[in-house]
Motif scaffolding. Structure first.
Motif, short mmCIF file in Angstrom:
data_model
loop_
_atom_site.label_atom_id
_atom_site.label_comp_id
_atom_site.label_asym_id
_atom_site.label_seq_id
_atom_site.Cartn_x
_atom_site.Cartn_y
_atom_site.Cartn_z
N VAL A 12 0.83 -1.20 0.00
CA VAL A 12 0.00 0.00 0.00
C VAL A 12 0.87 1.26 0.00
CG1 VAL A 12 -1.68 1.33 1.34
CG2 VAL A 12 -1.98 -1.14 1.06
N ALA A 13 1.92 1.25 0.82
CA ALA A 13 2.81 2.41 0.86
C ALA A 13 3.55 2.59 -0.47
CB ALA A 13 3.81 2.26 2.01
N LEU A 14 3.99 1.49 -1.07
CA LEU A 14 4.65 1.58 -2.37
C LEU A 14 3.69 2.09 -3.43
CD1 LEU A 14 6.89 -1.62 -2.58
CD2 LEU A 14 7.59 0.74 -2.25
N GLY A 15 2.43 1.64 -3.37
CA GLY A 15 1.44 2.16 -4.32
C GLY A 15 1.24 3.66 -4.17
N PHE A 16 1.27 4.14 -2.93
CA PHE A 16 1.13 5.59 -2.71
C PHE A 16 2.31 6.35 -3.32
CE2 PHE A 16 2.35 9.22 -0.02
CZ PHE A 16 1.24 10.03 -0.21
N ALA A 21 4.65 9.55 -7.72
CA ALA A 21 5.65 9.69 -8.78
C ALA A 21 5.01 10.05 -10.11
CB ALA A 21 6.45 8.39 -8.91
N VAL A 22 3.79 9.56 -10.32
CA VAL A 22 3.11 9.84 -11.58
C VAL A 22 2.45 11.22 -11.56
CG1 VAL A 22 1.26 9.08 -13.12
CG2 VAL A 22 2.74 7.40 -12.02
N VAL A 23 1.70 11.51 -10.51
CA VAL A 23 0.90 12.75 -10.49
C VAL A 23 1.50 13.82 -9.58
CG1 VAL A 23 -1.18 11.41 -10.94
CG2 VAL A 23 -0.57 11.95 -8.58
N GLY A 24 2.60 13.51 -8.88
CA GLY A 24 3.17 14.46 -7.94
C GLY A 24 3.53 15.80 -8.55
N PRO A 25 4.29 15.83 -9.66
CA PRO A 25 4.64 17.13 -10.24
C PRO A 25 3.43 17.96 -10.66
CG PRO A 25 6.06 15.40 -11.10
CD PRO A 25 4.98 14.72 -10.30
N TRP A 26 2.32 17.31 -11.00
CA TRP A 26 1.12 18.05 -11.37
C TRP A 26 0.35 18.53 -10.15
CZ3 TRP A 26 -0.10 13.39 -14.96
CH2 TRP A 26 0.73 13.44 -16.08
N LEU A 27 0.47 17.81 -9.04
CA LEU A 27 -0.22 18.22 -7.81
C LEU A 27 0.55 19.29 -7.05
CD1 LEU A 27 -1.42 14.77 -6.38
CD2 LEU A 27 -2.76 16.46 -7.65
N ALA A 28 1.81 19.50 -7.39
CA ALA A 28 2.63 20.49 -6.68
C ALA A 28 2.00 21.88 -6.82
CB ALA A 28 4.05 20.49 -7.22
N PRO A 29 1.76 22.57 -5.71
CA PRO A 29 1.10 23.88 -5.80
C PRO A 29 1.98 24.97 -6.41
CG PRO A 29 1.73 23.40 -3.54
CD PRO A 29 1.99 22.15 -4.33
N SER A 60 6.43 21.31 -2.74
CA SER A 60 6.51 21.09 -4.18
C SER A 60 7.79 20.37 -4.56
CB SER A 60 6.41 22.42 -4.93
OG SER A 60 5.20 23.09 -4.62
N GLN A 61 8.89 20.68 -3.89
CA GLN A 61 10.15 20.01 -4.18
C GLN A 61 10.10 18.53 -3.83
OE1 GLN A 61 13.15 22.23 -2.08
NE2 GLN A 61 13.04 24.00 -3.47
N VAL A 62 9.48 18.22 -2.69
CA VAL A 62 9.37 16.82 -2.28
C VAL A 62 8.47 16.05 -3.25
CG1 VAL A 62 8.56 15.28 -0.47
CG2 VAL A 62 9.85 17.32 0.13
N LEU A 63 7.35 16.65 -3.65
CA LEU A 63 6.46 15.99 -4.59
C LEU A 63 7.14 15.78 -5.94
CD1 LEU A 63 2.94 17.62 -4.04
CD2 LEU A 63 3.67 15.31 -3.47
N ALA A 64 7.81 16.80 -6.45
CA ALA A 64 8.48 16.68 -7.74
C ALA A 64 9.63 15.70 -7.68
CB ALA A 64 8.96 18.05 -8.20
N ARG A 67 9.23 11.42 -8.28
CA ARG A 67 9.31 10.74 -9.58
C ARG A 67 10.73 10.29 -9.86
NH1 ARG A 67 6.80 13.60 -14.78
NH2 ARG A 67 4.92 12.99 -13.61
N SER A 68 11.71 11.13 -9.59
CA SER A 68 13.11 10.77 -9.86
C SER A 68 13.54 9.59 -9.00
CB SER A 68 14.01 11.98 -9.59
OG SER A 68 15.37 11.62 -9.68
N VAL A 69 13.16 9.60 -7.73
CA VAL A 69 13.58 8.53 -6.82
C VAL A 69 12.96 7.20 -7.23
CG1 VAL A 69 13.45 7.73 -4.45
CG2 VAL A 69 13.94 10.12 -4.90
#
Length: 301
Positions: A12-16, A21-29, A60-64, A67-69
């Motif tokens: 579950v945590a890996l799925g989160f 990683a997929v939508v994080g850069p778009w959700l970054a405020p 925003s930096q953590v969300l973006a 994906r790289s990690v």
């Protein structure tokens, strides 16, 4: 795996993290590199994780950076797992100079310190993109899993069903693919998870020491700028705590999945019997369930 609470929690945590990683850069405020007048501000309603010395939004930096990690960990894990399977299983099944040569190759890579080698290779390359870092980590971290798979294959190649397939004239590659590989699935999966964890830590370490591109965002880059600007000395705990917690949570999730796979592979680590309501540890000495009625049924049966 669904009945194992450790593995289920880790999945579950890996799925989160995969979703982030997929939508994080778009959700970054905010744009992770965008500067503002809110310099080194603590967490607030506008900036959930606070800001840097340049007014950049840490959330925003953590969300973006997620994906790289995740991308580097997944690619490095796939590359290392494919190499370990090819070298380890082949070296374990083949005899003579071919098997010994592959075993010697894995021994050479095994004694070489992986992280210093990764630092030397990445620092000497003209470009250190995420794909480059993932390939370098994957190409230098397969030896340990190859040794484990070789040992497992050595114990499987003399089993009765393998000897029967060999007596029927089956080719070596067909025996490896259809007789030996299915029995190594859990071991391969465990090795993949361990390699992903190593790749994640290695990529964050490279970013933290400034070897990778500091312009691209990942959790190690956030820690790099926090350390270079002496965030701890300034009391800006919000600058490094979120990225550190993200690393710890991802590592914990991968470890839980690895523990779940280990319990599935090793029967002595299982603590639940297949019958509903019966708790039983598998080992040399069986332990009767706590329910007297179920215990009496097991004894009479």
């Amino acid at each position: 795996m669904r009945t194992n609470p450790k593995a289920l929690t880790g999945l579950v945590a890996l799925g989160f993290f995969a979703l982030m990683a997929v939508v994080g850069p778009w959700l970054a405020p905010f744009d992770p590199s965008e500067r503002s007048s809110a310099l080194l501000q603590p967490p607030s309603a506008e900036h959930w994780f606070g800001t840097t010395h340049l007014g950049q939004d840490i959330f925003s930096q953590v969300l973006a950076g997620t994906r790289s990690v995740v991308l580097v960990g997944a690619i490095a894990g796939v590359v290392a797992t494919v190499l370990s399977v090819l070298v380890g299983v082949t070296a374990g099944y083949l005899s003579g100079s071919a098997g010994e040569g592959l075993s010697a190759l894995s021994n050479v890579f095994l004694v070489i310190p992986a992280l210093p080698l990764i630092v030397i290779i990445t620092s000497s390359l003209p470009e250190t993109s995420n794909l480059t870092i993932a390939l370098v980590i994957g190409l230098t971290s397969w030896a340990w899993n190859a040794r484990v798979l070789r040992a497992q294959t050595l114990s499987l190649r003399r089993r009765d069903y393998v000897e029967a397939a060999r007596a029927n004239g089956e080719s070596a590659w067909r025996i490896i693919l259809f007789e030996i590989m299915p029995n190594l699935t859990a071991v391969i999966a465990s090795g993949f998870v361990g390699t992903v964890l190593f790749a994640v830590v290695s990529e964050i370490t490279l970013a933290f020491i400034g070897v990778s591109d500091a312009g691209g965002w990942n959790w190690g880059t956030v820690l790099y700028w926090a350390q270079s600007q002496q965030a701890l000395a300034q009391g800006a705990w919000w600058w490094f705590v979120p990225a550190g917690l993200a690393i710890a949570l991802l590592g914990t999730a991968l470890s839980l999945v690895n523990f779940g796979i280990d319990e599935y592979v090793n029967p002595r680590l299982r603590n639940r019997f297949s019958m509903p309501g019966v708790r039983m540890r598998v080992g040399f000495t069986p332990v009767l369930p706590q329910d007297p009625k179920l215990a009496q049924k097991l004894e009479t049966s």
